[in-house]
Design an enzyme around this catalytic site. Structure first.
Site, PDB file in Angstrom:
ATOM      1  N   GLY A 270       3.359  -6.560  32.895  1.00  0.00           N
ATOM      2  CA  GLY A 270       3.487  -5.475  31.899  1.00  0.00           C
ATOM      3  C   GLY A 270       2.108  -5.027  31.449  1.00  0.00           C
ATOM      4  O   GLY A 270       1.792  -3.825  31.439  1.00  0.00           O
ATOM      5  N   HIS A 271       1.241  -5.989  31.095  1.00  0.00           N
ATOM      6  CA  HIS A 271      -0.129  -5.639  30.694  1.00  0.00           C
ATOM      7  C   HIS A 271      -0.853  -4.943  31.849  1.00  0.00           C
ATOM      8  O   HIS A 271      -1.564  -3.965  31.651  1.00  0.00           O
ATOM      9  CB  HIS A 271      -0.943  -6.905  30.373  1.00  0.00           C
TER      10      HIS A 271
ATOM     11  N   SER B 211       6.952 -10.555  28.771  1.00  0.00           N
ATOM     12  CA  SER B 211       6.306 -10.875  27.497  1.00  0.00           C
ATOM     13  C   SER B 211       5.499 -12.142  27.677  1.00  0.00           C
ATOM     14  O   SER B 211       5.914 -13.040  28.433  1.00  0.00           O
ATOM     15  CB  SER B 211       7.390 -11.115  26.436  1.00  0.00           C
TER      16      SER B 211
ATOM     17  N   HIS C 274       0.522 -10.499  31.826  1.00  0.00           N
ATOM     18  CA  HIS C 274       1.572 -10.445  32.834  1.00  0.00           C
ATOM     19  C   HIS C 274       1.586  -9.039  33.429  1.00  0.00           C
ATOM     20  O   HIS C 274       0.765  -8.188  33.038  1.00  0.00           O
ATOM     21  CB  HIS C 274       2.923 -10.820  32.213  1.00  0.00           C
TER      22      HIS C 274
END
Ligand code: PAF
Length: 287
Positions: free
Chosen positions: A36-37, A189, A34
């Site tokens: 975030g990664h 997440s 996502h």
């Protein structure tokens, strides 16, 4: 972008790159990527000549077989996102490739992870951090990165990995990257993909309670702030706090008074139905 499936291929590739003087960044992931990664990946791409992203759902860090079985997987989609983000190479091994003796074989040894690994996730997920240390140390030995990037959503994991690196004598800079959130505040997440519509609507209350509690904490004790967060989240149908601990961010040990540490973080795990979500918030920051 090159996709490697074997340890020998990726380590030979990195050896050649290092020989020509390239700096190497590693972003370890379990896939189901996502934003975030992608923010970690973009930072790695900016700071290193070569960026390797590992995509491997590590069985040894799951203490619950159902959690492992239902962990989201979307390899083709992940590879597209990584290619777009400018990654040099992906390392996506099979379980047999990473653990030739099988994932249940005895790990090389018991990792010394310090007291930071005994609380919170360490307490509620026995064996979890030994599994994380096992796979991350293996990845560090295979890829030999100069820098490795981890998200602060897993605040305790970063502290434990720093302890592992020190006790194993591995030379690598651990780079901690800020939490990425959806517009409604929910920490991004891979597990969010498992939430149904109703659960997805309830889940932002976790961060809302944490955020509001920062103001509340200015005029209330540690205990009152703790209870305020837990009561508010537990009042939402479908949400249940597993633990909320207000800790010294360096040792991860619970504090009783705000003055006990210049850097204080609240770490929470909440069940949203069967989906286990984690988040954290800073109450006091050094400086
Ligand atoms: O944070 C994760 O996704 C995992 O714990 C990690 C660091 C990739 C190890 O499997």
């Amino acid at each position: 972008m090159i996709i490697f499936r074997t340890v020998s291929e990726v380590s030979d590739f990195v050896a050649r790159e290092k020989e020509r003087g390239a700096s190497v960044g590693l972003v370890p992931t379990m896939g189901a990527l996502h934003d975030g990664h992608i923010s970690l990946v973009e930072k790695a791409v900016k700071e290193n000549e070569v960026t390797v992203v590992s995509v491997f759902v590590n069985p040894t860090q799951f203490n619950n077989p159902n959690d492992l079985a239902t962990y989201p997987r979307q390899e083709e989609e992940d590879f597209k996102l990584l290619s777009r983000a400018g990654v040099t190479a992906v390392f996506a091994p099979t379980v047999e490739e990473m653990y030739p003796g099988g994932p249940d074989a005895q790990p090389p040894h018991e990792f010394r992870l310090g007291t930071a690994a005994e609380v919170m996730e360490g307490k509620y997920r026995p064996g979890h951090f030994q599994g994380v240390a096992q796979v991350v140390s293996l990845l560090f030995r295979i890829v030999r990165p100069d820098r490795a990037y981890f998200g602060e959503k897993d605040f305790q994991q970063i502290a434990v990995i720093r302890n592992m690196v020190e006790s194993e004598g591995i030379k690598v800079d651990i780079v901690a990257c800020p939490i990425k959130r959806a517009d409604d505040g929910l920490a991004l997440s891979s597990r969010n993909a498992l939430l149904n519509e109703q659960q997805r609507k309830a889940a932002p209350e976790i961060y809302a309670a944490l955020k509001d509690s920062v103001d509340y904490s200015r005029s209330h004790s540690v205990r009152a702030t703790h209870d305020n967060v837990v009561e508010r989240i537990n009042a939402v149908p479908g949400l249940e706090v597993e633990y909320f601990e207000i800790v010294d961010a360096r040792t991860l040990q619970a504090i009783d008074e705000w003055e006990e540490s210049p850097w204080v973080v609240g770490c929470i795990t909440v069940y949203c139905g069967k989906v286990r979500l984690i988040d954290n918030i800073a109450y006091r920051l050094p400086g």
